[in-house]
Design a protein around this motif. Structure first.
Motif, PDB file in Angstrom:
ATOM      1  N   UNK A 116       0.802  -1.223   0.000  1.00 57.23           N
ATOM      2  CA  UNK A 116       0.000   0.000   0.000  1.00 57.23           C
ATOM      3  C   UNK A 116       0.836   1.274   0.000  1.00 57.23           C
ATOM      4  N   UNK A 117       2.154   1.147  -0.104  1.00 52.41           N
ATOM      5  CA  UNK A 117       3.040   2.323  -0.078  1.00 52.41           C
ATOM      6  C   UNK A 117       2.884   3.118   1.213  1.00 52.41           C
ATOM      7  N   UNK A 118       2.670   2.422   2.315  1.00 47.29           N
ATOM      8  CA  UNK A 118       2.539   3.088   3.612  1.00 47.29           C
ATOM      9  C   UNK A 118       3.861   3.721   4.025  1.00 47.29           C
ATOM     10  N   UNK A 119       3.759   4.694   4.900  1.00 47.36           N
ATOM     11  CA  UNK A 119       4.912   5.437   5.386  1.00 47.36           C
ATOM     12  C   UNK A 119       4.938   5.388   6.912  1.00 47.36           C
ATOM     13  N   UNK A 120       6.130   5.173   7.472  1.00 48.23           N
ATOM     14  CA  UNK A 120       6.307   5.148   8.917  1.00 48.23           C
ATOM     15  C   UNK A 120       6.760   6.531   9.385  1.00 48.23           C
ATOM     16  N   UNK A 121       6.047   7.092  10.331  1.00 52.14           N
ATOM     17  CA  UNK A 121       6.481   8.344  10.955  1.00 52.14           C
ATOM     18  C   UNK A 121       7.238   8.012  12.233  1.00 52.14           C
ATOM     19  N   UNK A 122       8.464   8.517  12.348  1.00 53.80           N
ATOM     20  CA  UNK A 122       9.280   8.282  13.547  1.00 53.80           C
ATOM     21  C   UNK A 122       9.720   9.631  14.096  1.00 53.80           C
ATOM     22  N   UNK A 123       9.936   9.647  15.414  1.00 53.11           N
ATOM     23  CA  UNK A 123      10.295  10.906  16.062  1.00 53.11           C
ATOM     24  C   UNK A 123      11.425  10.683  17.052  1.00 53.11           C
ATOM     25  N   UNK A 124      12.295  11.665  17.159  1.00 52.98           N
ATOM     26  CA  UNK A 124      13.355  11.707  18.164  1.00 52.98           C
ATOM     27  C   UNK A 124      13.430  13.129  18.690  1.00 52.98           C
ATOM     28  N   UNK A 125      14.342  13.387  19.607  1.00 61.55           N
ATOM     29  CA  UNK A 125      14.507  14.752  20.102  1.00 61.55           C
ATOM     30  C   UNK A 125      15.001  15.672  18.989  1.00 61.55           C
ATOM     31  N   UNK A 126      15.504  15.093  17.913  1.00 59.87           N
ATOM     32  CA  UNK A 126      15.984  15.877  16.781  1.00 59.87           C
ATOM     33  C   UNK A 126      14.857  16.285  15.836  1.00 59.87           C
ATOM     34  N   UNK A 127      13.692  15.641  15.960  1.00 56.87           N
ATOM     35  CA  UNK A 127      12.585  15.977  15.082  1.00 56.87           C
ATOM     36  C   UNK A 127      11.895  14.748  14.525  1.00 56.87           C
ATOM     37  N   UNK A 128      11.128  14.959  13.463  1.00 53.64           N
ATOM     38  CA  UNK A 128      10.309  13.905  12.849  1.00 53.64           C
ATOM     39  C   UNK A 128      10.846  13.576  11.459  1.00 53.64           C
ATOM     40  N   UNK A 129      10.832  12.307  11.109  1.00 54.56           N
ATOM     41  CA  UNK A 129      11.121  11.916   9.730  1.00 54.56           C
ATOM     42  C   UNK A 129      10.138  10.828   9.311  1.00 54.56           C
ATOM     43  N   UNK A 130       9.966  10.692   8.007  1.00 50.46           N
ATOM     44  CA  UNK A 130       9.035   9.716   7.453  1.00 50.46           C
ATOM     45  C   UNK A 130       9.791   8.756   6.540  1.00 50.46           C
TER      46      UNK A 130
END
Length: 331
Positions: free
Chosen positions: A172-186
């Protein structure tokens, strides 16, 4: 079990600061895999951060039609959601064919992506396993390998990825959103898991200080007509020997859109892009389905007792596409 410190994080910021300050921290959500690994002495974190209180349990529709699924949504909750069942039936079915109802009620979306292999040698401390002890070897190679991978393996590891949900997400071309103290990336789910290469103990691109906060499902119109088929040794509570996630659109007998992903045959959820490319623009026939499936499995490298997976995977791809095509013709 090794002694460890326990912290119940009241908010995302606290959880992220805790893991940023130490390399020996694990997040606890449903615990359906981590607790077992800790009992077996495979995981021995100094600190366990309970994240079950975090506000990551919602499913919301974004303005562009994307569905944003919180990382702490249970597998059961995701499979039962009306929008998931309507727009992405392949995902609902994949989840319902995984584990048991009790485990699905506890397991979370984020945790499902991070579950580790169920290879028997991984859990047997008397066996050599490069995932458990890097550099120790892989007893599955030349050993009992019926459930092992035929795609994406290396001389250091042939374990299959166990998730059913992740196979559907890759399709489905899903995307994982991850977060750290540095910010968010997908990160696209297709890129989230890594091939074993010579570092099979590194299974994802998730950094040590990052937390999965959500999964994003983009609008995929063809996914409304999709299926997930799982072939296994028994009808419940068993991992896939082969699984296929598929969606198909056909106009005037010609394939106009197709999505395919495989489980049970590879070291990560496997997007069947070779087969997809061969099917676009050709007639929707069993012969073309078989030709595309054979091309996808052409690089397969079986072990002594899992060569059957190659033919089984090809036949399952054809069967699922045939069913989807017949349903289209009848509608």
């Amino acid at each position: 079990m090794k002694s460890f410190s326990y912290l119940s994080a009241p908010d995302v910021g606290t959880a992220l600061r805790t893991i940023a300050d130490s390399d020996d921290v694990k997040f606890l959500a449903g615990g359906t895999n981590l607790v077992d690994l800790m009992r077996e002495g495979i995981e021995e974190p100094a600190t366990v951060v309970d994240i079950t209180r975090l506000p990551l349990t919602g499913i919301e529709e974004l303005p562009d039609g994307t569905l944003r699924v919180g990382a702490l949504v249970s597998n059961s909750g995701l499979a039962a959601d009306p929008l998931i069942r309507t727009r992405y039936p392949v995902l609902a079915k994949a989840i319902l064919l995984g584990a048991s109802a009790q485990l699905r009620n506890m397991a979370t979306v984020g945790g499902n992506l991070l579950q580790r292999t169920r290879c028997m040698y991984f859990y047997d401390e008397a066996s050599a396993c490069n995932k458990r002890v890097p550099g120790s070897g892989c007893d599955a190679i030349g050993g009992f390998s019926r459930g092992s991978a035929v795609l994406g393996a290396s001389e250091h590891c042939i374990a299959t990825h166990p998730s059913d949900m992740a196979v559907a997400l890759v399709m489905l071309d899903a995307v994982v959103e991850v977060e750290s103290v540095q910010g968010i990336r997908r990160i696209p789910v297709a890129d989230f898991h890594t091939l074993p290469g010579d570092t099979p103990h590194i299974e994802t691109v998730l950094a040590p200080d990052e937390l999965i906060t959500a999964i994003e499902l983009p609008p995929v119109p063809v996914a409304a007509h999709s299926r997930y088929r799982k072939v296994r040794d028994r009808a419940s509570y068993a991992f896939a020997l082969v699984s296929v996630a598929a969606a198909l659109a056909v106009e005037d007998g010609v394939v106009t859109d197709v999505r395919l992903a495989l489980g049970g045959v590879a070291t990560k959820p496997w997007r069947a892009r070779v087969a997809e490319e061969l099917l676009l623009g050709v007639e929707a026939t069993d012969e073309n389905f078989a030709r595309a499936a054979a091309a996808e499995l052409a690089p397969a490298l079986p072990q002594s007792d899992n060569a059957f997976k190659i033919d089984l995977a090809q036949r399952t791809v054809v069967a699922v596409l045939r069913t989807l095509n017949a349903e289209r013709s009848a509608s």
